[in-house]
Enzyme design. Structure first.
Site, short mmCIF file in Angstrom:
data_model
loop_
_atom_site.label_atom_id
_atom_site.label_comp_id
_atom_site.label_asym_id
_atom_site.label_seq_id
_atom_site.Cartn_x
_atom_site.Cartn_y
_atom_site.Cartn_z
N CYS A 35 -6.42 -7.19 4.76
CA CYS A 35 -7.38 -7.71 5.75
C CYS A 35 -7.01 -7.35 7.19
O CYS A 35 -5.83 -7.23 7.53
CB CYS A 35 -7.43 -9.22 5.66
SG CYS A 35 -7.81 -9.82 4.02
N ARG A 71 -6.60 -0.08 6.93
CA ARG A 71 -5.83 -1.07 6.17
C ARG A 71 -6.43 -1.31 4.78
O ARG A 71 -5.77 -1.87 3.92
CB ARG A 71 -5.80 -2.40 6.94
CG ARG A 71 -5.11 -2.29 8.27
CD ARG A 71 -5.30 -3.55 9.09
NE ARG A 71 -4.58 -4.68 8.57
CZ ARG A 71 -3.30 -4.95 8.82
NH1 ARG A 71 -2.60 -4.13 9.57
NH2 ARG A 71 -2.73 -6.01 8.32
N TRP A 80 -9.93 -7.69 2.32
CA TRP A 80 -9.47 -6.99 1.12
C TRP A 80 -9.30 -8.10 0.08
O TRP A 80 -8.42 -8.96 0.21
CB TRP A 80 -8.15 -6.29 1.41
CG TRP A 80 -7.66 -5.38 0.34
CD1 TRP A 80 -8.02 -4.08 0.15
CD2 TRP A 80 -6.69 -5.68 -0.68
NE1 TRP A 80 -7.35 -3.56 -0.93
CE2 TRP A 80 -6.53 -4.52 -1.46
CE3 TRP A 80 -5.96 -6.82 -1.03
CZ2 TRP A 80 -5.66 -4.46 -2.55
CZ3 TRP A 80 -5.10 -6.76 -2.10
CH2 TRP A 80 -4.96 -5.59 -2.85
N ASN A 98 -5.62 -13.36 7.16
CA ASN A 98 -5.00 -12.27 6.40
C ASN A 98 -3.80 -12.87 5.69
O ASN A 98 -2.97 -13.50 6.33
CB ASN A 98 -4.57 -11.16 7.39
CG ASN A 98 -3.72 -10.09 6.74
OD1 ASN A 98 -3.71 -9.95 5.52
ND2 ASN A 98 -3.00 -9.34 7.55
N GLY A 99 -3.73 -12.70 4.37
CA GLY A 99 -2.59 -13.25 3.62
C GLY A 99 -3.08 -13.96 2.38
O GLY A 99 -4.23 -13.79 1.97
N GLU A 128 6.62 11.95 -5.46
CA GLU A 128 5.75 11.78 -4.29
C GLU A 128 4.48 12.63 -4.42
O GLU A 128 3.38 12.17 -4.08
CB GLU A 128 6.55 12.17 -3.02
CG GLU A 128 5.78 12.16 -1.72
CD GLU A 128 5.20 10.81 -1.32
OE1 GLU A 128 5.48 9.80 -1.98
OE2 GLU A 128 4.42 10.78 -0.35
N LYS A 141 0.73 11.07 -4.36
CA LYS A 141 -0.31 11.51 -3.42
C LYS A 141 -1.59 11.86 -4.17
O LYS A 141 -2.68 11.47 -3.77
CB LYS A 141 0.15 12.74 -2.61
CG LYS A 141 1.21 12.51 -1.57
CD LYS A 141 0.73 11.87 -0.29
CE LYS A 141 0.85 10.38 -0.33
NZ LYS A 141 2.09 9.77 0.03
N GLU A 170 -3.33 8.70 -5.57
CA GLU A 170 -3.88 7.83 -4.53
C GLU A 170 -5.22 8.29 -4.01
O GLU A 170 -6.14 7.50 -3.85
CB GLU A 170 -2.93 7.81 -3.32
CG GLU A 170 -1.80 6.86 -3.40
CD GLU A 170 -1.09 6.75 -2.07
OE1 GLU A 170 -0.57 7.78 -1.58
OE2 GLU A 170 -1.07 5.65 -1.50
N HIS A 213 11.88 14.99 -23.45
CA HIS A 213 12.05 13.65 -24.01
C HIS A 213 10.75 12.86 -24.05
O HIS A 213 10.78 11.64 -24.13
CB HIS A 213 13.13 12.90 -23.22
CG HIS A 213 14.45 13.61 -23.26
ND1 HIS A 213 15.24 13.63 -24.37
CD2 HIS A 213 15.06 14.39 -22.33
CE1 HIS A 213 16.32 14.38 -24.12
NE2 HIS A 213 16.22 14.84 -22.88
N LYS A 246 -3.40 0.16 3.63
CA LYS A 246 -2.32 0.84 4.35
C LYS A 246 -1.10 -0.06 4.48
O LYS A 246 0.02 0.38 4.36
CB LYS A 246 -2.83 1.26 5.73
CG LYS A 246 -1.82 2.02 6.57
CD LYS A 246 -1.60 3.40 6.02
CE LYS A 246 -0.54 4.18 6.78
NZ LYS A 246 -0.06 5.32 5.99
C1 AGP Z 1 1.86 5.85 0.48
O1 AGP Z 1 1.04 6.97 0.39
C2 AGP Z 1 1.30 4.64 -0.04
N1 AGP Z 1 0.06 4.32 0.55
C3 AGP Z 1 2.21 3.47 -0.31
O2 AGP Z 1 2.93 3.77 -1.45
C4 AGP Z 1 3.20 3.04 0.80
O3 AGP Z 1 4.17 4.02 0.98
C5 AGP Z 1 3.84 1.70 0.42
O4 AGP Z 1 2.83 0.72 0.33
C6 AGP Z 1 4.89 1.25 1.40
O5 AGP Z 1 4.38 1.05 2.68
P1 AGP Z 1 5.32 0.90 3.93
O6 AGP Z 1 6.05 2.19 4.11
O7 AGP Z 1 4.40 0.59 5.07
O8 AGP Z 1 6.27 -0.21 3.63
#
Ligand code: AGP
Length: 596
Positions: free
Chosen positions: A2, A28, A75, A99-100, A473, A477, A480, A496, A591
């Site tokens: 949020c 966000r 959110w 937010n929370g 990673e 990506k 996501e 394996h 985010k």
């Molecule tokens: C990264 O592409 C992601 N959106 C996610 O994994 C992110 O790295 C993770 O939520 C941690 O966020 P932070 O680095 O703000 O703690």
């Protein structure tokens, strides 16, 4: 998660401030949006499911005359995305954005229902509005009513409240979710993050947990959880509003990918000795003295950077390192002592699990260091020491420049801990932006590969040693932003299990540096080819048996994670672009993950 925006004053049009601010918080992640304002002592609320562009249509013909207003992007946590569940929530004369997560909202709701209150939405936020309304009936002040209400709540919250009883005051309070005030002349702003304020002011005050701000047009008063007045420091933000703009790129993510050479230069700046033969970090000289264990703790991409950090610190400095996901670390009863160092890495500095892991490490007496991108974020402020990545604002949900600057900090930490002259490795790091530019020049070639394979339903990434985390990673990506199922694996593990997936429909992305593992990687590729898998090789010398081959510059091993990470980002970006997904705000993602 949020986003909150608030405004009080007459210098700007509240509607513009709120909509402008909410757009800056879109990164966000959200599923509904709304605004509220008080005009002639009456509260008005407009909210809807969907994007801010939808909200804009609803308020297009409204001319707000009031001087106090709140905005919110939601959110969903409690209750599906819908207009009724969208914020702001009003109970009587009280209107709240939040937010929370209020963990005990169900018990609180039952108590309030017994007192005769009725609820319209499924949210925990309406319970907060109700609690405050209930307290206002007996409290000595608006501020005290809010303090009494939040004392009954468990969980996390950043809340902004207004009441028709006190239409010239906005009250804000927080615990474990971010909230920042922006100070102007005869006006004040409130937001979940700096980009929402930057167009209007660069003078900000960060609220700490349990602190309350009582905001009027001309003055802000701050109180601790007991209602005692406190003073707060005003910070000047050096980011410009333009830094949080797309600057001609189609997406923030693409802009941020191309900003990486500059981000590396900025992060390196000020961390080397004048003749560039030693690393100088802005932490206490004795910080690592007598250290027994080093724990690297993080979530998501920051966890992948920490995995690379382990390889770097163990190989270069020969120090034992453990890496943990913050969501596991906080509950696995880690054995920590005052001689241990816990390094928490986080772009946002607000990730709930990482923050909780840091709190736990502090409680157990370990020394703590934060690697953060956002200045004065909760994690940066809580840790004993902080090393900032100077990536600038990262808006795209998929982390890119924050990741490579985190890799740089781990390189610097490894060299700092090594304690012997390191001129050559430092020289390599200063040349890194040049190598990165070379890789970025291959974007068009990578785009061609994406154009061919974006309709595939799955992909496998494999790498060894320090490039194994880069395979993870790369897969993250792709998942996501393109929603293609992807898995990262250490190449040696293929036999394996994952090799069972290989057939003529499966792209296998192989990361092949020109190092001691080259022959082993070639054997892994042979195995994929033998099962008709599509080999997409990123390598430092030609791989004739690959279906697609991007050749990267030959660099010293400790630079390889950077150079192999860039094409992973570009491949994911172009696959998603071909599919037409919402790259900067992928579905279901946020985010800044401020709830557990
Ligand atoms: C990264 O592409 C992601 N959106 C996610 O994994 C992110 O790295 C993770 O939520 C941690 O966020 P932070 O680095 O703000 O703690």
């Amino acid at each position: 998660m949020c986003g909150i925006v608030g405004y009080i004053g007459t210098q700007h049009n509240p509607k513009e401030v709120l909509l402008e601010g909410l757009k800056k918080l879109e990164y966000r992640g959200y599923d509904s949006a709304g605004i509220a304002w008080i005009e002639n002592n009456r509260t008005h609320i407009v909210k809807c499911k969907g994007k801010i562009s939808e909200l804009e249509k609803h308020v297009a013909t409204i001319n707000i005359q009031g001087t106090i207003a709140l905005g919110h992007t939601r959110w969903a946590t409690h209750g599906k995305p819908s207009t009724i569940n969208a914020h702001p929530h009003q109970v009587g004369d009280v209107t709240v954005v939040h937010n929370g997560i209020v963990e005990n909202f169900s018990a609180l709701k039952t108590e309030l229902e017994a007192k005769g209150y009725q609820f319209k939405s499924e949210t925990d936020t309406e319970v907060i509005a109700c609690l405050i309304k209930n307290e206002l009936e007996t409290a000595s002040s608006f501020e005290n009513a809010v303090l009494c209400a939040v004392k009954q709540m468990n969980g996390s919250y950043a809340i902004a409240v207004m009441s028709e009883r006190k239409p010239g005051t906005l009250v804000a309070v927080k615990k474990a979710s971010p909230l920042v005030l922006g100070l102007g002349k005869k006006e004040c702003f409130l937001a979940s993050d700096i980009p929402a304020l930057l167009k209007f002011t660069n003078q900000v005050v960060y609220l700490e947990d349990y602190e309350l701000a009582s905001i009027t047009e001309n003055r802000v008063s701050y109180y601790d959880k007991n209602g005692t007045a406190i003073s707060k420091q005003v910070h000047k933000i050096t980011w410009t509003a333009q830094m949080a703009e797309k600057g001609g790129f189609e997406h923030f993510m693409l802009k941020e990918i191309f900003e990486q050479p500059q981000a590396i230069i900025h992060t390196l700046s000020g961390k080397l000795s004048p003749n560039q033969d030693a690393v100088e970090l802005p932490i206490h000289n004795d910080f690592f003295k007598n250290t027994t264990n080093i724990y690297l703790v993080a979530c998501g991409t920051a966890w992948h950077a920490s995995l690379v950090g382990k390889y770097l610190i163990e190989k270069i400095a020969r120090r034992r390192v453990e890496v943990d996901l913050a969501s596991e670390f906080r509950y696995r009863h880690p054995i920590l002592s005052k001689n241990d160092v816990v390094i928490v890495t986080s772009q946002s500095g607000e990730t709930a699990d990482s923050l909780a892991a840091l709190q736990l490490a502090k409680e157990k007496g370990a020394k703590t260091l934060a690697i953060c991108n956002v200045k004065e974020s909760s994690i940066a402020r809580l840790a004993d020491e902080v090393l900032y990545t100077e990536a600038g604002p990262e808006i795209g949900v998929a982390s890119t420049k924050a990741f490579t600057t985190q890799l740089l900090i781990f390189n610097l930490l490894a060299l700092y801990l090594e304690n012997t002259p390191q001129k050559e490795k430092i020289l390599n790091l200063t040349r890194l932006p040049f190598f990165m530019e070379q890789v970025l020049h291959q974007a068009e070639e990578i785009k061609k590969i994406a154009t061919k394979h974006y309709k595939k339903i799955a992909a496998l990434y494999m790498g060894r040693d320090i490039l194994y985390p880069i395979a993870l990673e790369g897969a993250l990506k792709l998942k996501e932003i393109s929603y293609i199922h992807a898995h990262g694996y250490p190449a040696g593990e293929m036999k394996h299990g994952p090799i069972a997936l290989v057939d003529s429909n499966l792209p296998v992305i192989a990361l092949i540096p020109d190092d001691d593992f080259f022959d082993k990687m070639m054997s892994n590729i042979e195995e994929v080819r033998a099962r008709e898998g599509i080999v997409i090789a990123f390598s430092q010398r030609p791989i004739p048996m690959a279906h697609h081959n991007i050749i990267l510059p030959l660099t010293p091993w400790h630079l390889n994670p950077f150079l192999f990470a860039l094409p992973m980002q570009l491949l994911a970006y172009y696959m998603a672009r071909c599919k037409g997904t919402d790259i900067d705000q992928p579905k279901n993602l946020a985010k800044s993950v401020t709830v557990e």
